[in-house]
Design an enzyme around this catalytic site. Structure first.
Site, PDB file in Angstrom:
ATOM      1  N   ASP A 279     -24.716 -32.819 -15.093  1.00  0.00           N
ATOM      2  CA  ASP A 279     -25.448 -33.291 -16.265  1.00  0.00           C
ATOM      3  C   ASP A 279     -24.391 -33.576 -17.348  1.00  0.00           C
ATOM      4  O   ASP A 279     -23.245 -33.121 -17.228  1.00  0.00           O
ATOM      5  CB  ASP A 279     -26.414 -32.176 -16.694  1.00  0.00           C
ATOM      6  CG  ASP A 279     -27.135 -32.506 -17.972  1.00  0.00           C
ATOM      7  OD1 ASP A 279     -27.723 -33.590 -18.063  1.00  0.00           O
ATOM      8  OD2 ASP A 279     -27.108 -31.666 -18.899  1.00  0.00           O
ATOM      9  N   LEU A 280     -24.750 -34.318 -18.380  1.00  0.00           N
ATOM     10  CA  LEU A 280     -23.749 -34.658 -19.405  1.00  0.00           C
ATOM     11  C   LEU A 280     -23.881 -33.763 -20.641  1.00  0.00           C
ATOM     12  O   LEU A 280     -23.047 -32.900 -20.903  1.00  0.00           O
ATOM     13  CB  LEU A 280     -23.897 -36.137 -19.793  1.00  0.00           C
ATOM     14  CG  LEU A 280     -22.961 -36.629 -20.892  1.00  0.00           C
ATOM     15  CD1 LEU A 280     -21.509 -36.581 -20.465  1.00  0.00           C
ATOM     16  CD2 LEU A 280     -23.334 -38.063 -21.294  1.00  0.00           C
ATOM     17  N   ASP A 281     -24.980 -33.974 -21.365  1.00  0.00           N
ATOM     18  CA  ASP A 281     -25.159 -33.289 -22.635  1.00  0.00           C
ATOM     19  C   ASP A 281     -25.401 -31.797 -22.412  1.00  0.00           C
ATOM     20  O   ASP A 281     -26.356 -31.423 -21.740  1.00  0.00           O
ATOM     21  CB  ASP A 281     -26.350 -33.929 -23.366  1.00  0.00           C
ATOM     22  CG  ASP A 281     -26.587 -33.311 -24.724  1.00  0.00           C
ATOM     23  OD1 ASP A 281     -25.699 -32.604 -25.211  1.00  0.00           O
ATOM     24  OD2 ASP A 281     -27.668 -33.536 -25.290  1.00  0.00           O
TER      25      ASP A 281
ATOM     26  N   THR B   4     -23.226 -32.996 -27.087  1.00  0.00           N
ATOM     27  CA  THR B   4     -23.739 -34.082 -27.933  1.00  0.00           C
ATOM     28  C   THR B   4     -25.085 -33.718 -28.556  1.00  0.00           C
ATOM     29  O   THR B   4     -25.587 -34.462 -29.395  1.00  0.00           O
ATOM     30  CB  THR B   4     -23.865 -35.393 -27.125  1.00  0.00           C
ATOM     31  OG1 THR B   4     -24.300 -35.066 -25.815  1.00  0.00           O
ATOM     32  CG2 THR B   4     -22.546 -36.129 -27.058  1.00  0.00           C
TER      33      THR B   4
ATOM     34  N   LYS C 278     -33.661 -31.024 -25.279  1.00  0.00           N
ATOM     35  CA  LYS C 278     -32.551 -31.027 -24.309  1.00  0.00           C
ATOM     36  C   LYS C 278     -33.006 -31.549 -22.951  1.00  0.00           C
ATOM     37  O   LYS C 278     -33.984 -31.032 -22.392  1.00  0.00           O
ATOM     38  CB  LYS C 278     -31.938 -29.633 -24.191  1.00  0.00           C
ATOM     39  CG  LYS C 278     -31.166 -29.272 -25.442  1.00  0.00           C
ATOM     40  CD  LYS C 278     -30.319 -28.039 -25.254  1.00  0.00           C
ATOM     41  CE  LYS C 278     -29.473 -27.837 -26.522  1.00  0.00           C
ATOM     42  NZ  LYS C 278     -28.789 -26.554 -26.507  1.00  0.00           N
TER      43      LYS C 278
ATOM     44  N   SER D  57     -27.488 -37.858 -15.614  1.00  0.00           N
ATOM     45  CA  SER D  57     -27.892 -37.583 -17.000  1.00  0.00           C
ATOM     46  C   SER D  57     -29.105 -38.403 -17.410  1.00  0.00           C
ATOM     47  O   SER D  57     -29.307 -39.518 -16.923  1.00  0.00           O
ATOM     48  CB  SER D  57     -26.703 -37.928 -17.915  1.00  0.00           C
ATOM     49  OG  SER D  57     -27.109 -38.037 -19.250  1.00  0.00           O
ATOM     50  N   ALA D  58     -29.891 -37.879 -18.343  1.00  0.00           N
ATOM     51  CA  ALA D  58     -31.030 -38.621 -18.892  1.00  0.00           C
ATOM     52  C   ALA D  58     -30.585 -39.641 -19.938  1.00  0.00           C
ATOM     53  O   ALA D  58     -31.354 -40.511 -20.336  1.00  0.00           O
ATOM     54  CB  ALA D  58     -32.015 -37.645 -19.531  1.00  0.00           C
TER      55      ALA D  58
ATOM     56  N   LYS E 146     -36.377 -35.852 -15.777  1.00  0.00           N
ATOM     57  CA  LYS E 146     -36.326 -34.469 -15.311  1.00  0.00           C
ATOM     58  C   LYS E 146     -37.541 -33.745 -15.896  1.00  0.00           C
ATOM     59  O   LYS E 146     -37.876 -34.036 -17.045  1.00  0.00           O
ATOM     60  CB  LYS E 146     -35.039 -33.772 -15.796  1.00  0.00           C
ATOM     61  CG  LYS E 146     -33.749 -34.443 -15.325  1.00  0.00           C
ATOM     62  CD  LYS E 146     -32.552 -33.873 -16.102  1.00  0.00           C
ATOM     63  CE  LYS E 146     -31.290 -34.659 -15.786  1.00  0.00           C
ATOM     64  NZ  LYS E 146     -30.121 -34.269 -16.596  1.00  0.00           N
TER      65      LYS E 146
ATOM     66  N   GLU F 141     -26.278 -27.903 -14.657  1.00  0.00           N
ATOM     67  CA  GLU F 141     -27.307 -28.271 -15.642  1.00  0.00           C
ATOM     68  C   GLU F 141     -27.443 -27.234 -16.746  1.00  0.00           C
ATOM     69  O   GLU F 141     -27.339 -26.041 -16.486  1.00  0.00           O
ATOM     70  CB  GLU F 141     -28.677 -28.355 -14.945  1.00  0.00           C
ATOM     71  CG  GLU F 141     -29.251 -29.725 -14.785  1.00  0.00           C
ATOM     72  CD  GLU F 141     -29.592 -30.464 -16.055  1.00  0.00           C
ATOM     73  OE1 GLU F 141     -29.667 -29.856 -17.126  1.00  0.00           O
ATOM     74  OE2 GLU F 141     -29.785 -31.688 -15.973  1.00  0.00           O
ATOM     75  N   ASP F 142     -27.726 -27.701 -17.969  1.00  0.00           N
ATOM     76  CA  ASP F 142     -27.961 -26.754 -19.071  1.00  0.00           C
ATOM     77  C   ASP F 142     -29.430 -26.679 -19.474  1.00  0.00           C
ATOM     78  O   ASP F 142     -29.789 -25.834 -20.289  1.00  0.00           O
ATOM     79  CB  ASP F 142     -27.142 -27.141 -20.312  1.00  0.00           C
ATOM     80  CG  ASP F 142     -27.682 -28.396 -20.972  1.00  0.00           C
ATOM     81  OD1 ASP F 142     -27.936 -29.389 -20.244  1.00  0.00           O
ATOM     82  OD2 ASP F 142     -27.884 -28.393 -22.195  1.00  0.00           O
TER      83      ASP F 142
HETATM   84  P1  B16 Z   1     -30.001 -41.061 -25.132  1.00  0.00           P
HETATM   85  P2  B16 Z   1     -28.513 -35.039 -20.561  1.00  0.00           P
HETATM   86  C1  B16 Z   1     -30.033 -36.032 -22.532  1.00  0.00           C
HETATM   87  O1  B16 Z   1     -28.785 -35.923 -21.909  1.00  0.00           O
HETATM   88  C2  B16 Z   1     -30.080 -35.161 -23.775  1.00  0.00           C
HETATM   89  O2  B16 Z   1     -30.031 -33.786 -23.412  1.00  0.00           O
HETATM   90  C3  B16 Z   1     -31.358 -35.406 -24.532  1.00  0.00           C
HETATM   91  O3  B16 Z   1     -31.384 -34.625 -25.714  1.00  0.00           O
HETATM   92  C4  B16 Z   1     -31.445 -36.903 -24.888  1.00  0.00           C
HETATM   93  O4  B16 Z   1     -32.666 -37.187 -25.569  1.00  0.00           O
HETATM   94  C5  B16 Z   1     -31.363 -37.725 -23.594  1.00  0.00           C
HETATM   95  O5  B16 Z   1     -30.150 -37.418 -22.920  1.00  0.00           O
HETATM   96  C6  B16 Z   1     -31.410 -39.222 -23.868  1.00  0.00           C
HETATM   97  O6  B16 Z   1     -30.254 -39.585 -24.542  1.00  0.00           O
HETATM   98  O7  B16 Z   1     -30.798 -41.179 -26.404  1.00  0.00           O
HETATM   99  O8  B16 Z   1     -28.503 -41.085 -25.348  1.00  0.00           O
HETATM  100  O9  B16 Z   1     -30.441 -42.045 -24.089  1.00  0.00           O
HETATM  101  O10 B16 Z   1     -28.589 -33.600 -20.972  1.00  0.00           O
HETATM  102  O11 B16 Z   1     -29.547 -35.430 -19.508  1.00  0.00           O
HETATM  103  O12 B16 Z   1     -27.116 -35.478 -20.197  1.00  0.00           O
HETATM  104 MG    MG Z   2     -28.162 -31.467 -20.589  1.00  0.00          MG
END
Ligand code: B16
Ligand code: MG
Length: 218
Positions: free
Chosen positions: A9-11, A17, A45, A114-115, A145, A169-170
């Site tokens: 996962d990224l964030d 971030t 998240k 990542s989302a 997810k 994953e967090d």
């Molecule tokens: P964006 P992850 C997610 O990243 C974030 O945790 C979530 O807070 C955010 O809304 C989502 O990405 C979408 O991000 O606005 O940059 O498309 O944890 O899945 O890496």
């Molecule tokens: Mg995350």
């Protein structure tokens, strides 16, 4: 040695971030006349941008038209990108480079799941883009997810079967997605929240090379 697929996962796993998402959502909430707390930000998240806005408006009991929502999504993302633009390698979370290097030196599959629709620019800014053989992000999936789509697509791109994949994953939703995909789930964060994961570590400094080698050789 076998080849496993490691999907990150990224964030909250590679970079933090969430603090930038928080600032941008908070400024939007304040401009609409209500507060948004760091505690409420926990609900965001791993959640998609569109769903995050819906939750924000629910929290502020704010009714909006689809046109207003589209405008705010753009506004929020522009502010978020202005923070991303200033990121560099110092924002990589501790020991992430070591773990990536151990996996790559041992010829393992490494992908991002990542989302976020901003995953590529973020990885580029912190200098980690080349470490990933495949990137699956919010631009590639339709189901968020805890649906396992993002991780199943990652496994497919790596050419490795889901039961040979390991996910870092967090978020609770992300751990559930990995479990539903039939993968080994490793929670990064608090045991209290991530107890559904197969293993939980506070951060990557707690993950030894030995533990990684055991996963590879399982
Ligand atoms: P964006 P992850 C997610 O990243 C974030 O945790 C979530 O807070 C955010 O809304 C989502 O990405 C979408 O991000 O606005 O940059 O498309 O944890 O899945 O890496
Ligand atoms: Mg995350």
């Amino acid at each position: 040695m076998s080849t496993k697929g490691f999907i990150f996962d990224l964030d909250g796993v590679i970079v933090d971030t969430a603090k930038y998402h928080y600032l941008a959502w908070k400024n939007l909430a304040n401009s609409l006349g209500f507060e948004f707390t760091e505690e409420q930000n926990e609900l965001f998240k791993g959640v998609s941008r569109v769903r995050s806005l819906d939750i924000l408006l629910e929290l502020g009991s704010y009714n909006a038209t689809p046109e207003q929502k589209d405008g705010w999504l753009v506004q929020k993302n522009e502010e978020y990108l202005s923070y991303i633009k200033k990121m560099d390698a110092s924002e990589i979370l501790p020991d992430v480079p070591r773990v990536l290097d151990v996996l790559l030196q041992n010829e393992q599959g490494v992908a991002l799941g990542s989302a976020s629709k901003n995953a590529r620019p973020i990885l580029e800014k912190v200098g980690l883009l080349m470490k990933f053989q495949h990137i699956v992000d919010g631009n590639d999936v339709t189901a968020a997810k805890p649906d396992p789509e993002v991780f199943l697509l990652g496994a497919q791109k790596l050419g490795i079967s889901p039961q040979d994949c390991i996910v870092f994953e967090d978020s609770i939703a992300g751990v559930q997605a990995a479990n539903t995909a039939g993968m080994i789930s490793i929670g990064i964060g608090e045991q209290e929240f991530l107890h559904e994961a197969d293993h939980v570590f506070k951060d990557f400094t707690e993950i030894s090379d030995r533990f990684l080698m055991d996963l590879i050789n399982k």
